[in-house]
Each structure stands twice: as structure tokens, then as C-alpha cells.
Write a protein that holds these residues in place. Structure first.
Motif, PDB file in Angstrom:
ATOM      1  N   VAL A  42      -4.216   8.861   4.516  1.00 48.69           N
ATOM      2  CA  VAL A  42      -4.945   8.298   3.376  1.00 48.69           C
ATOM      3  C   VAL A  42      -4.158   7.147   2.769  1.00 48.69           C
ATOM      4  CG1 VAL A  42      -5.751   8.748   1.010  1.00 48.69           C
ATOM      5  CG2 VAL A  42      -6.108  10.462   2.772  1.00 48.69           C
ATOM      6  N   ILE A  43      -4.877   6.073   2.415  1.00 51.60           N
ATOM      7  CA  ILE A  43      -4.299   5.035   1.555  1.00 51.60           C
ATOM      8  C   ILE A  43      -4.536   5.508   0.118  1.00 51.60           C
ATOM      9  CG2 ILE A  43      -4.332   2.602   0.863  1.00 51.60           C
ATOM     10  CD1 ILE A  43      -5.630   1.977   3.568  1.00 51.60           C
ATOM     11  N   ASP A  66      -8.135   0.650  -5.710  1.00 51.78           N
ATOM     12  CA  ASP A  66      -9.244  -0.064  -5.081  1.00 51.78           C
ATOM     13  C   ASP A  66      -9.087  -0.178  -3.566  1.00 51.78           C
ATOM     14  OD1 ASP A  66      -7.136  -1.819  -5.059  1.00 51.78           O
ATOM     15  OD2 ASP A  66      -8.254  -3.542  -5.826  1.00 51.78           O
ATOM     16  N   ARG A  67      -7.954   0.286  -3.028  1.00 49.52           N
ATOM     17  CA  ARG A  67      -7.735   0.282  -1.584  1.00 49.52           C
ATOM     18  C   ARG A  67      -7.856   1.693  -0.995  1.00 49.52           C
ATOM     19  NH1 ARG A  67      -7.195  -2.671   2.303  1.00 49.52           N
ATOM     20  NH2 ARG A  67      -5.177  -1.828   2.998  1.00 49.52           N
ATOM     21  N   TRP A  68      -8.225   2.676  -1.811  1.00 48.89           N
ATOM     22  CA  TRP A  68      -8.274   4.053  -1.327  1.00 48.89           C
ATOM     23  C   TRP A  68      -9.179   4.150  -0.116  1.00 48.89           C
ATOM     24  CZ3 TRP A  68     -11.338   7.988   0.116  1.00 48.89           C
ATOM     25  CH2 TRP A  68     -10.757   9.257   0.209  1.00 48.89           C
ATOM     26  N   ASN A  69      -8.662   4.792   0.940  1.00 45.53           N
ATOM     27  CA  ASN A  69      -9.449   4.956   2.159  1.00 45.53           C
ATOM     28  C   ASN A  69      -8.745   5.944   3.075  1.00 45.53           C
ATOM     29  OD1 ASN A  69     -11.557   4.625   3.923  1.00 45.53           O
ATOM     30  ND2 ASN A  69     -11.112   2.482   4.416  1.00 45.53           N
ATOM     31  N   THR A  70      -9.498   6.571   3.957  1.00 41.70           N
ATOM     32  CA  THR A  70      -8.895   7.423   4.971  1.00 41.70           C
ATOM     33  C   THR A  70      -8.509   6.584   6.181  1.00 41.70           C
ATOM     34  OG1 THR A  70     -11.088   7.938   5.880  1.00 41.70           O
ATOM     35  CG2 THR A  70     -10.191   9.438   4.213  1.00 41.70           C
ATOM     36  N   LEU A  71      -7.691   7.167   7.060  1.00 37.29           N
ATOM     37  CA  LEU A  71      -7.232   6.462   8.252  1.00 37.29           C
ATOM     38  C   LEU A  71      -7.600   7.282   9.494  1.00 37.29           C
ATOM     39  CD1 LEU A  71      -3.711   5.425   6.887  1.00 37.29           C
ATOM     40  CD2 LEU A  71      -5.666   3.902   7.283  1.00 37.29           C
ATOM     41  N   ASP A  81       0.849  -1.201   0.000  1.00 37.78           N
ATOM     42  CA  ASP A  81       0.000   0.000   0.000  1.00 37.78           C
ATOM     43  C   ASP A  81       0.881   1.247   0.000  1.00 37.78           C
ATOM     44  OD1 ASP A  81      -2.308  -1.470   0.053  1.00 37.78           O
ATOM     45  OD2 ASP A  81      -2.820  -1.043   2.143  1.00 37.78           O
ATOM     46  N   ARG A  82       0.379   2.301  -0.621  1.00 33.93           N
ATOM     47  CA  ARG A  82       1.029   3.616  -0.554  1.00 33.93           C
ATOM     48  C   ARG A  82       0.152   4.529   0.282  1.00 33.93           C
ATOM     49  NH1 ARG A  82       3.901   0.051  -3.608  1.00 33.93           N
ATOM     50  NH2 ARG A  82       5.443   1.056  -4.944  1.00 33.93           N
ATOM     51  N   VAL A  83       0.714   5.125   1.314  1.00 37.95           N
ATOM     52  CA  VAL A  83      -0.051   6.029   2.161  1.00 37.95           C
ATOM     53  C   VAL A  83       0.511   7.439   2.051  1.00 37.95           C
ATOM     54  CG1 VAL A  83      -0.681   4.209   3.796  1.00 37.95           C
ATOM     55  CG2 VAL A  83       1.377   5.564   4.201  1.00 37.95           C
TER      56      VAL A  83
END
Length: 264
Positions: free
Chosen positions: A207-208, A213-218, A56-58
Motif C-alpha cells: 500500500v502507498i 492523495d496518493r493512497w493506493n494498493t500495489l 511516498d511512504r509505503v
């Protein structure tokens, strides 16, 4: 009769002449963003599963610390290796291209001595584990839905059984994949006693960004809102910090106005 005033129209330069200037400005802006606002990091291991997967890239917020804000419980942070936690772990030598792109922030950092964990305790907190859990902070048991499925919040081994008080200016961090994370629990014998100095924190992962398809906040999990301060009182409300998007708008607006006035 007076002579009429004439104006000379400015000759428009070809795009290929302006292109190097535009590229230069873009690179400078990317470097400034990487230095003061956001930086990309690549996840190298499974110690934060399932919140973060290997590869993953954050995007890490580097702006907030500039305004004196310190990491809070529940945040996922990137920090420099505080006391050789990675040991002799082999690392791949980044290519020259990657070094350059990493330097200006267009690729994840090539610095392989950074780690990413979740903040469990801050200065003054008492963090404890016994048996298989639950994990407690200042006597309050945490409900941890982010812990890797099948893992227990605590582990019944020498490192997994502990009760520590976090010194001021330090952090106690743990991975979400509890049975696969060499975190604060297993470095209590080192020079920092398993604690991460706040000064070693690069920033908070917010953020991811990749893969798509893995985009999401943390966000910070709600369970940490129930933890009292070390004195037994609710934590004070943190002072607001400037919003990166707002700052960008403040900087960009005058430039847009100037551009329109000059007709460029």
C-alpha cells in the motif's frame, strides 16, 4: 438470620495513572506489528516512477515470509542492499527521535541501505532483453503498462542487453523507470551477478500510505499471470497464507471479552 454479603466496589484509577500503561502497551504493539506484520518505508529516488514517487511512504507486508512464502513475479519488494549496489551514495544521518520512532515502526525505516524494485524473475526463470524490448520471461513478452511513460521496456546498451537464468533462491529485479534505475541489469559483475537473495527480502510493498492523495494498493499486474514456469507449465497455485487482518481479529477478540468482563 444470616448477615448479608457485601461487596466492595473497586475504586477507579484516574486516567493519568493508567496513561503510561496504555502508552507502553501501544508502543509494544507497534513494535510487534513492525517486527512481524507491517513496516513503513520511504521512497528515496525516482527509480520506481510512476508507480512510486520520491517521498511516498509505503507499507511493507513482513508477515507472509514468516509462513514460508517467497516473492513472486510482479511484486514490488523492499530488500537489503545485496552487494553494495548503493556504493558510496551519501545518506543523511537520522535524528535520535527518528531512530526511535523508526525502531518501533511509527515512522518509515531509518535504514538507508534498503532498496525497492519490482520482481521480474524468480528461481529457474529465464529473463531476457534485446534492443528496446519487449522484456521477456521464459519466452513470454510482458505487457508493462507500469513502465515510466517515454521509457522503453529494455535499453539498447551494454547492461540493457542480457539473457540470464535466475538461480533458485534468487530474484531478478528491475525498476519501473527503466532508464533511471540501477537494478539487476547493471550489477551482473558483482558477487551476486545482479541477483537478489531471497533471504535479503524485507517484504512486499502492498500500500502507498502517504501522502493521502496518493493512497493506493500495489497489486501484481495481470501480465505476469501469462508467464509460464521455467518448465513450460503453469505455476502451481500458492498455498494460502494467514491474513494479517484476520490474525489481528483473532488476537483482539479475547482481549475485548476480558475487558468487558472486568468492567474496564
Amino acid at each position: 438470620m444470616g448477615r448479608g454479603r457485601t461487596t466492595k466496589a473497586k475504586k477507579k484509577r484516574p486516567f493519568w495513572v493508567e496513561l503510561p500503561l496504555l502508552i507502553g502497551i501501544a508502543l509494544v504493539l507497534a513494535l510487534l506489528i513492525k517486527t512481524f506484520l507491517l513496516q513503513a518505508f520511504s521512497i528515496p529516488s525516482n527509480s520506481m516512477q510512476n508507480t512510486l514517487q520520491t517521498g511516498d511512504r509505503v507499507l511493507v507486508d513482513k508477515l507472509t515470509p514468516w509462513f514460508g512464502s517467497e516473492p513472486e513475479r510482479g511484486e514490488v519488494i523492499v530488500f537489503h542492499d545485496p552487494a553494495d549496489w548503493l556504493g558510496d551514495m551519501p545518506v543523511s544521518e537520522p535524528t535520535t527521535v527518528r531512530k526511535v520512532l523508526s525502531f518501533i515502526g511509527l515512522m518509515p525505516s531509518a535504514e538507508e541501505k534498503d532498496l525497492i524494485k519490482r520482481v521480474i524473475g524468480v528461481g529457474g526463470d529465464t529473463v531476457e532483453c534485446s534492443g528496446t524490448g519487449p522484456l521477456k520471461v521464459n519466452g513470454t513478452a510482458l505487457d508493462e503498462p507500469y513502465v515510466f511513460p517515454g521509457n522503453t521496456p529494455c535499453t539498447d546498451d551494454a547492461g540493457g542487453r542480457f539473457k540470464v537464468t535466475v538461480p533458485e533462491g534468487r530474484l531478478w529485479v528491475m525498476g519501473d523507470h527503466r532508464q533511471a534505475s540501477e537494478d539487476s541489469r547493471y550489477h551482473q559483475d558483482d558477487s551476486t551477478k545482479g541477483m537478489v537473495p531471497v533471504d535479503e527480502v524485507v517484504g512486499r510493498a502492498v500500500v502507498i500510505a502517504w501522502p493521502v492523495d496518493r493512497w493506493n494498493t500495489l497489486p501484481v499486474p495481470d501480465t505476469f499471470d501469462k508467464v509460464p514456469s521455467a518448465a513450460g507449465q503453469p505455476d502451481p497455485v500458492a498455498a494460502p497464507v494467514p491474513d494479517p487482518a484476520g490474525l489481528a481479529l483473532v488476537v483482539a477478540a479475547p482481549l475485548l471479552v476480558m475487558r468487558r468482563r472486568t468492567g474496564r
